[in-house]
Scaffold this active site. Structure first.
Site, PDB file in Angstrom:
ATOM      1  CD  GLU A 114      30.516  35.420  37.975  1.00 44.71           C
ATOM      2  OE1 GLU A 114      31.800  35.294  37.224  1.00 44.71           O
ATOM      3  OE2 GLU A 114      29.504  35.235  37.369  1.00 44.71           O
ATOM      4  CD  GLU A 134      32.207  39.440  34.886  1.00 41.59           C
ATOM      5  OE1 GLU A 134      31.975  40.398  35.293  1.00 41.59           O
ATOM      6  OE2 GLU A 134      32.276  38.317  35.488  1.00 41.59           O
TER       7      GLU A 134
HETATM    8  N1  CO8 Z   1      42.805  36.063  32.557  1.00 38.97           N
HETATM    9  C1  CO8 Z   1      44.194  35.678  31.780  1.00 38.97           C
HETATM   10  N2  CO8 Z   1      45.182  36.297  32.320  1.00 38.97           N
HETATM   11  C2  CO8 Z   1      45.107  37.096  33.366  1.00 38.97           C
HETATM   12  C3  CO8 Z   1      43.893  37.546  33.642  1.00 38.97           C
HETATM   13  C4  CO8 Z   1      42.798  36.716  33.335  1.00 38.97           C
HETATM   14  N3  CO8 Z   1      41.737  36.983  33.799  1.00 38.97           N
HETATM   15  N4  CO8 Z   1      43.965  38.378  34.643  1.00 38.97           N
HETATM   16  C5  CO8 Z   1      45.403  38.609  34.756  1.00 38.97           C
HETATM   17  N5  CO8 Z   1      46.166  37.894  33.677  1.00 38.97           N
HETATM   18  C6  CO8 Z   1      47.390  37.589  33.863  1.00 38.97           C
HETATM   19  C7  CO8 Z   1      47.925  38.877  32.749  1.00 38.97           C
HETATM   20  O1  CO8 Z   1      47.721  38.737  31.344  1.00 38.97           O
HETATM   21  C8  CO8 Z   1      49.532  38.804  33.116  1.00 38.97           C
HETATM   22  O2  CO8 Z   1      50.084  37.792  32.273  1.00 38.97           O
HETATM   23  P1  CO8 Z   1      51.237  37.920  31.376  1.00 38.97           P
HETATM   24  O3  CO8 Z   1      52.618  38.278  32.567  1.00 38.97           O
HETATM   25  O4  CO8 Z   1      51.775  36.865  30.754  1.00 38.97           O
HETATM   26  O5  CO8 Z   1      51.218  39.188  30.683  1.00 38.97           O
HETATM   27  C9  CO8 Z   1      49.358  38.518  34.542  1.00 38.97           C
HETATM   28  O6  CO8 Z   1      48.286  37.905  34.573  1.00 38.97           O
HETATM   29  C10 CO8 Z   1      49.498  39.611  35.489  1.00 38.97           C
HETATM   30  O7  CO8 Z   1      48.824  40.491  35.236  1.00 38.97           O
HETATM   31  P2  CO8 Z   1      48.909  41.989  35.048  1.00 38.97           P
HETATM   32  O8  CO8 Z   1      50.058  42.209  34.297  1.00 38.97           O
HETATM   33  O9  CO8 Z   1      47.798  42.665  34.143  1.00 38.97           O
HETATM   34  O10 CO8 Z   1      48.894  42.429  36.324  1.00 38.97           O
HETATM   35  P3  CO8 Z   1      48.311  44.142  36.944  1.00 38.97           P
HETATM   36  O11 CO8 Z   1      48.892  44.132  38.361  1.00 38.97           O
HETATM   37  O12 CO8 Z   1      49.040  45.020  35.813  1.00 38.97           O
HETATM   38  O13 CO8 Z   1      47.178  44.298  36.608  1.00 38.97           O
HETATM   39  C11 CO8 Z   1      44.717  43.227  37.114  1.00 38.97           C
HETATM   40  C12 CO8 Z   1      46.059  43.403  37.499  1.00 38.97           C
HETATM   41  C13 CO8 Z   1      44.031  44.905  37.206  1.00 38.97           C
HETATM   42  C14 CO8 Z   1      43.677  42.319  37.869  1.00 38.97           C
HETATM   43  C15 CO8 Z   1      44.697  42.960  35.526  1.00 38.97           C
HETATM   44  O14 CO8 Z   1      45.299  41.944  35.515  1.00 38.97           O
HETATM   45  C16 CO8 Z   1      43.336  42.566  34.951  1.00 38.97           C
HETATM   46  O15 CO8 Z   1      42.479  43.666  34.808  1.00 38.97           O
HETATM   47  N6  CO8 Z   1      43.287  41.473  34.824  1.00 38.97           N
HETATM   48  C17 CO8 Z   1      41.842  40.900  34.225  1.00 38.97           C
HETATM   49  C18 CO8 Z   1      40.655  40.990  35.111  1.00 38.97           C
HETATM   50  C19 CO8 Z   1      39.269  40.808  34.410  1.00 38.97           C
HETATM   51  O16 CO8 Z   1      38.659  41.408  33.615  1.00 38.97           O
HETATM   52  N7  CO8 Z   1      38.606  39.818  35.020  1.00 38.97           N
HETATM   53  C20 CO8 Z   1      37.225  39.409  34.705  1.00 38.97           C
HETATM   54  C21 CO8 Z   1      37.428  38.301  33.513  1.00 38.97           C
HETATM   55  S1  CO8 Z   1      36.062  37.785  32.804  1.00 38.97           S
HETATM   56  C22 CO8 Z   1      35.256  36.563  33.744  1.00 38.97           C
HETATM   57  O17 CO8 Z   1      35.961  36.119  34.798  1.00 38.97           O
HETATM   58  C23 CO8 Z   1      33.970  36.188  33.555  1.00 38.97           C
HETATM   59  C24 CO8 Z   1      33.660  36.109  32.247  1.00 38.97           C
HETATM   60  C25 CO8 Z   1      32.241  35.772  32.027  1.00 38.97           C
HETATM   61  C26 CO8 Z   1      31.983  34.174  32.594  1.00 38.97           C
HETATM   62  C27 CO8 Z   1      32.160  33.188  31.588  1.00 38.97           C
HETATM   63  C28 CO8 Z   1      31.043  32.349  31.362  1.00 38.97           C
HETATM   64  C29 CO8 Z   1      30.976  32.271  29.682  1.00 38.97           C
END
Ligand code: CO8
Length: 260
Positions: A114, A134
Site C-alpha cells: 500500500e 491481510e
Molecule cells: N510486522 C512485524 N514484524 C515483522 C513483520 C511485520 N509485518 N514482517 C516481518 N517481521 C519481523 C519478523 O517477526 C522477524 O522478527 P524477529 O527476528 O524478531 O522474529 C523479522 O521481521 C524477520 O522476519 P522473518 O523471520 O519472518 O523473515 P522470513 O524471511 O522468514 O519471512 C516474510 C519473510 C515472508 C516477509 C515474513 O516475515 C512475513 O510473512 N511477514 C509478514 C508479512 C505480512 O503479513 N504483512 C502484512 C501485515 S498486515 C498489514 O500490513 C496491513 C494491515 C491492515 C492495515 C491496518 C489498518 C487497520
C-alpha cells in the site's frame, strides 16, 4: 531532523526516504508512521526537494507490512481510527505535490504494498515480491489497498491478490501494471535516480500540475476532470517555463527551465 526509524538524504533536488527497521523487514510501526508524516510535511514545503524516492533499508524488504505486533492491540473500537490515521500518512504521499518514486527493494507486503501504491511511480528490483496478505491475519487492507490497487490494476486482479493473499513476483507485478519498471537489484538505486533526474529535467510547474490533474482521475467525472485539465493547462501557459519550452523546441536547443 533526526529519526529513529527513517533515514533522509537530499542531494541535487532528489530526497531519498529510507524506512529503516531492517531487523523487522522495515515493518511500519507507529513511530515510523509518525516520523514519515513529519518528514513529508517538511519535504512538501522544502523548495530544494523536487522529487522523492522511497525505499527500504537492507536488501530483503521494502516494507513487509504494518507492524503486526502493534496490530494485535486493536479491537472493534480502535481499528477504524488506526486505519484512518495510517491512510492520512499515505495520503500525504499521494498529495505531496511532488513526484514520489517507490524503489521497491524486496518484500512489499500489506501496508508495504500500500505504501508503494501511494507513491506515483514504482521501480522494482527483480527479487521484489508484492502481496496483500491481510486476509491471512483476519483483516482487510486498511491503508488504501482496496482502493488504490483496484484503481491501478483493475478490480479482478486486485481481488485476486486481496482474496488469496498470494504474493506475486516483480515480473508479474510489471505485467499487470502494478510497477512501471523491473531492474536488477544492483541497479535499483541508479534506475530510480535516473527516473527522478529525467523528471527533474522538465519544467516543475508542468510536472506538479500534471500530478494534480492525474491524481483527480478517480475523484471526479470526465466532464469535471476535463474542466480541471483545461484550467491547469491554462496555468501552464502563463508560466515562463512554457515560453522557454516552446522556444527551445523551435530553436532546436535544450530547454533551460526556471520552474517559474
Ligand atoms: N510486522 C512485524 N514484524 C515483522 C513483520 C511485520 N509485518 N514482517 C516481518 N517481521 C519481523 C519478523 O517477526 C522477524 O522478527 P524477529 O527476528 O524478531 O522474529 C523479522 O521481521 C524477520 O522476519 P522473518 O523471520 O519472518 O523473515 P522470513 O524471511 O522468514 O519471512 C516474510 C519473510 C515472508 C516477509 C515474513 O516475515 C512475513 O510473512 N511477514 C509478514 C508479512 C505480512 O503479513 N504483512 C502484512 C501485515 S498486515 C498489514 O500490513 C496491513 C494491515 C491492515 C492495515 C491496518 C489498518 C487497520
Amino acid at each position: 531532523m533526526n529519526f529513529e526509524t527513517l533515514i533522509f538524504e537530499a542531494k541535487n533536488h532528489i530526497g531519498t526516504i529510507t524506512i529503516n527497521r531492517p531487523d523487522k523487514l522495515n515493518a511500519l510501526n507507529l513511530k515510523a508512521k509518525s516520523e514519515l508524516a513529519s518528514l513529508l510535511e517538511r519535504i512538501k514545503s522544502d523548495p530544494d526537494v523536487e522529487v522523492v524516492i522511497m525505499t527500504g533499508a537492507g536488501e530483503k524488504a521494502f516494507v513487509a507490512g504494518t507492524d503486526i505486533k502493534e496490530l494485535t492491540m486493536l479491537n472493534g473500537d480502535t481499528g477504524k481510527d488506526f486505519a484512518v490515521k495510517g491512510q492520512s500518512v499515505f495520503n500525504l504521499i499521494e498529495n505531496l505535490g511532488k513526484p514520489v518514486i517507490a524503489a521497491v527493494n524486496g518484500y512489499a507486503l500489506g501496508g508495504g504494498c500500500e505504501l508503494a501504491l501511494a507513491c506515483h511511480l514504482r521501480v522494482a528490483a527483480e527479487h521484489a515480491k508484492f502481496g496483500q496478505p491481510e486476509v491471512n491475519l483476519g483483516v482487510i487492507p486498511g491503508y488504501g489497498g482496496t482502493q488504490r490497487l483496484a484503481r491501478l490494476v483493475g478490480k479482478g486482479r486486485a481481488l485476486e491478490m486481496i482474496l488469496t493473499g498470494d504474493q506475486i513476483d516483480a515480473q508479474e507485478a510489471f505485467r499487470i501494471g502494478l510497477v512501471n519498471k523491473v531492474v536488477p537489484a544492483a541497479e535499483l538505486r541508479s534506475a530510480s535516480e535516473a527516473l527522478a533526474r529525467k523528471i527533474l529535467s522538465k519544467g516543475q510547474i508542468a510536472i506538479r500540475l500534471a500530478l494534480k490533474a492525474v491524481n483527480m482521475t478517480h475523484e471526479t467525472n470526465l466532464t469535471d476532470g476535463l474542466e480541471l485539465e483545461a484550467s491547469l493547462f491554462g496555468l501552464c501557459c502563463g508560466s515562463e517555463d512554457f515560453k522557454e519550452g516552446t522556444a527551445a523546441f523551435l530553436e532546436k536547443r535544450k530547454p533551460s527551465f526556471k520552474n517559474k
